[in-house]
Design an enzyme around this catalytic site. Structure first.
Site, short mmCIF file in Angstrom:
data_model
loop_
_atom_site.label_atom_id
_atom_site.label_comp_id
_atom_site.label_asym_id
_atom_site.label_seq_id
_atom_site.Cartn_x
_atom_site.Cartn_y
_atom_site.Cartn_z
N SER A 89 62.15 98.53 54.93
CA SER A 89 62.44 97.11 54.66
C SER A 89 61.29 96.41 53.96
O SER A 89 61.49 95.55 53.09
CB SER A 89 62.76 96.38 55.96
OG SER A 89 63.94 96.89 56.55
N HIS A 136 26.59 56.76 52.63
CA HIS A 136 26.92 56.29 53.98
C HIS A 136 27.86 55.08 53.93
O HIS A 136 27.95 54.32 54.89
CB HIS A 136 25.66 55.92 54.78
CG HIS A 136 24.56 56.93 54.66
ND1 HIS A 136 24.51 58.06 55.43
CD2 HIS A 136 23.49 56.99 53.82
CE1 HIS A 136 23.44 58.77 55.10
NE2 HIS A 136 22.82 58.14 54.11
N SER A 266 54.33 45.81 51.97
CA SER A 266 54.54 45.59 53.40
C SER A 266 55.79 44.76 53.60
O SER A 266 56.06 43.83 52.84
CB SER A 266 53.33 44.89 54.02
OG SER A 266 53.61 44.42 55.32
N ARG A 280 49.69 59.38 51.29
CA ARG A 280 50.57 60.55 51.35
C ARG A 280 49.79 61.82 51.03
O ARG A 280 49.97 62.86 51.67
CB ARG A 280 51.73 60.40 50.37
CG ARG A 280 52.69 61.58 50.36
CD ARG A 280 53.82 61.37 49.37
NE ARG A 280 54.63 60.21 49.72
CZ ARG A 280 55.59 59.71 48.95
NH1 ARG A 280 55.85 60.27 47.77
NH2 ARG A 280 56.28 58.67 49.33
N ARG A 315 57.30 83.45 57.07
CA ARG A 315 58.43 82.88 56.32
C ARG A 315 58.32 81.36 56.24
O ARG A 315 58.95 80.74 55.36
CB ARG A 315 59.75 83.29 56.96
CG ARG A 315 60.06 84.77 56.83
CD ARG A 315 61.40 85.12 57.42
NE ARG A 315 61.58 86.55 57.53
CZ ARG A 315 62.75 87.18 57.37
NH1 ARG A 315 63.83 86.49 57.08
NH2 ARG A 315 62.83 88.49 57.50
#
Length: 464
Positions: A89, A136, A266, A280, A315
């Site tokens: 396989s 910083h 908003s 995102r 998978r």
């Protein structure tokens, strides 16, 4: 990318692997008919009915590979008896994964090259625009907007090189049999070592690989997955750093990601311009680098010639790593094609901090040109600096250090020079030249193989 990791492409690739195995076996003398090869060639893609047959067979057999062996045989009856001959396989599953990772790297490299190109244009445009540097996240010596962008580009170039290297290092599992000994093929070719070796080499060539791994167990070593996913995870770190910088710049109102005319930041605060694209990117980047841990644990927990507890994990992990990297690149392209810079606000922030940074220039001018005592000058400017800092911090006022210098008789000799001593462009060192040299000497050569892709790339519209 979604199509590359789709069931349609997976099972098409399995059929292509079975076809090339049959072709190579026939070339080396096994009794495989021309009709068998022709029927396999004519049915490499599955239609809806074939998917239904395969689903029914898998439900009955509880084995996905055998379900597709049997399904392929229904449309290639002349080949039904030789499909998967001598193979295990993993011949189709593992070799297919290597193909998908190779082709996936190619897709990612094209998109990454476009992002680097877009960001390089931005860097060149703002090569000489002074901006406050931060260490910083505290005000530091000036840099330029373009120079800061080169720091992002350099990491993206390293990612480009790392993904190229991972792709180029990929080998093929090849034709190795159930535990990697090639025993089944050794039997098929009646103990002919050279034909077994030739079979492995020929199938590798037919599938477009330069070499097959010299030894394997039933599977290829899962360390290969580490070597491929690691540069993708590393790119995730690059993307997160870049997006975080832009988010911080958005807070400072100096640089913003694209914001559509009718976009709402908003539901409650109508004035908001949230950096949702960069947010995102950060969110998905964290998911991407977390996936790398799966490759380590899978590689380290394989038993002897193989266990099956790697299968379900891989998978998910491998497709997700490529799909996540793909959408990160799409989002970054959209961001880099529409970055908005606010020079006046950048200049305003510089004006608040530059007087403090210019104190050394004032001291040097007083000492070198007007024979002032360095220690006396240092003390005078120190006192004025602390007075100005008190106005800023305690009273919320503007930095008035320059005005204080202009009013202090001690500094009369440098009054005519103050404007030039406070010219922001004199505080950026070689930043513009560094941008030019970096693009010419490093970016352009790295992007040369991708010129056609870059020239044909369209702007990304991100639907949010």
């Amino acid at each position: 990318m979604a199509y590359l990791f789709s069931p349609a492409m997976r099972f098409h690739t399995w059929r292509k692997l079975w076809l090339n195995l049959a072709i190579a076996e026939k070339e080396l003398g096994l009794n495989i008919s021309d009709d068998a090869i022709k029927e396999m060639e004519a049915n490499l893609f599955l239609d809806v009915d074939q998917f239904k047959v395969a689903a029914q067979e898998e439900k009955k057999r509880r084995h996905d590979v055998m379900a597709h062996v049997l399904t392929f045989g229904t449309v290639a009856p002349a080949a039904a008896g030789i499909i998967h001959l001598g193979a295990t396989s993993c011949y189709v599953t593992d070799n297919a994964d290597l193909i998908f990772m190779r082709d996936g790297c190619n897709l990612l490299l094209d998109k990454l090259a476009v992002v680097i190109h877009r960001l390089s244009a931005f860097a060149a445009q703002y090569r000489a625009l002074p901006t406050l540097g931060f260490t910083h996240f505290q005000p530091a010596q000036l840099t330029t907007v373009g120079k800061r962008a080169t720091l992002w580009i350099q990491e993206l170039l390293w990612d480009l090189q790392a993904i190229e290297r991972a792709r180029d290092d990929l080998g093929f599992r090849g034709v190795k049999g159930t535990t990697g000994t090639q025993a089944s093929f050794f039997t098929l070719f009646k103990g002919d070592h050279e034909k077994v070796k030739a079979l492995d080499k020929r199938v590798t060539e037919l599938m477009g690989f330069k070499y097959a791994y010299p030894v394997s167990s039933q599977t290829y070593s899962r360390k290969i997955d580490i070597q491929v996913i690691a540069p993708l995870a590393s790119f995730g770190a690059t993307a997160h750093k870049m997006a975080t910088d832009i988010r911080l710049l958005a807070h400072l109102k100096e640089v913003e990601e694209p914001f559509e005319k009718d976009q709402i930041g908003s539901s409650a605060m109508a004035y908001k311009r949230n950096p949702m694209r960069c947010e995102r990117v950060c969110s998905l980047a964290r998911h991407l680098w977390a996936l790398q841990n799966n490759t380590f644990t899978t590689a380290g927990t394989q038993w002897f010639e193989r266990t099956l507890d790697d299968s379900a994990n891989r998978r998910i992990t491998i497709p997700e790593a490529f799909l996540t990297t793909d959408i990160l690149l799409t989002t970054l392209q959209n961001i880099t094609e529409g970055l908005v810079v606010y020079p006046k606000l950048i200049a305003s922030r510089i004006s608040q901090e530059l007087p403090f940074m210019a104190t050394e220039n004032i001291i040097m001018a007083m000492v070198d040109k007007h024979n002032a005592d360095r220690q006396e000058c240092h003390e005078a400017i120190r006192v004025l600096s602390h007075q100005a800092a008190k106005v800023v911090k305690d009273e919320g006022g503007q930095n008035d250090l320059v005005e204080r210098v202009r009013k202090d008789p001690y500094f009369t000799p440098v009054w005519p020079e103050l404007d030039s001593l406070l010219d922001a462009s004199t505080f950026i060192g070689r930043a513009p030249e560094q941008v030019d040299e970096f693009i010419a000497e490093w970016v352009e050569p790295a992007l040369k193989p991708y010129e056609k892709v870059i020239s044909g790339a369209k702007a990304v519209e991100l639907h949010v």
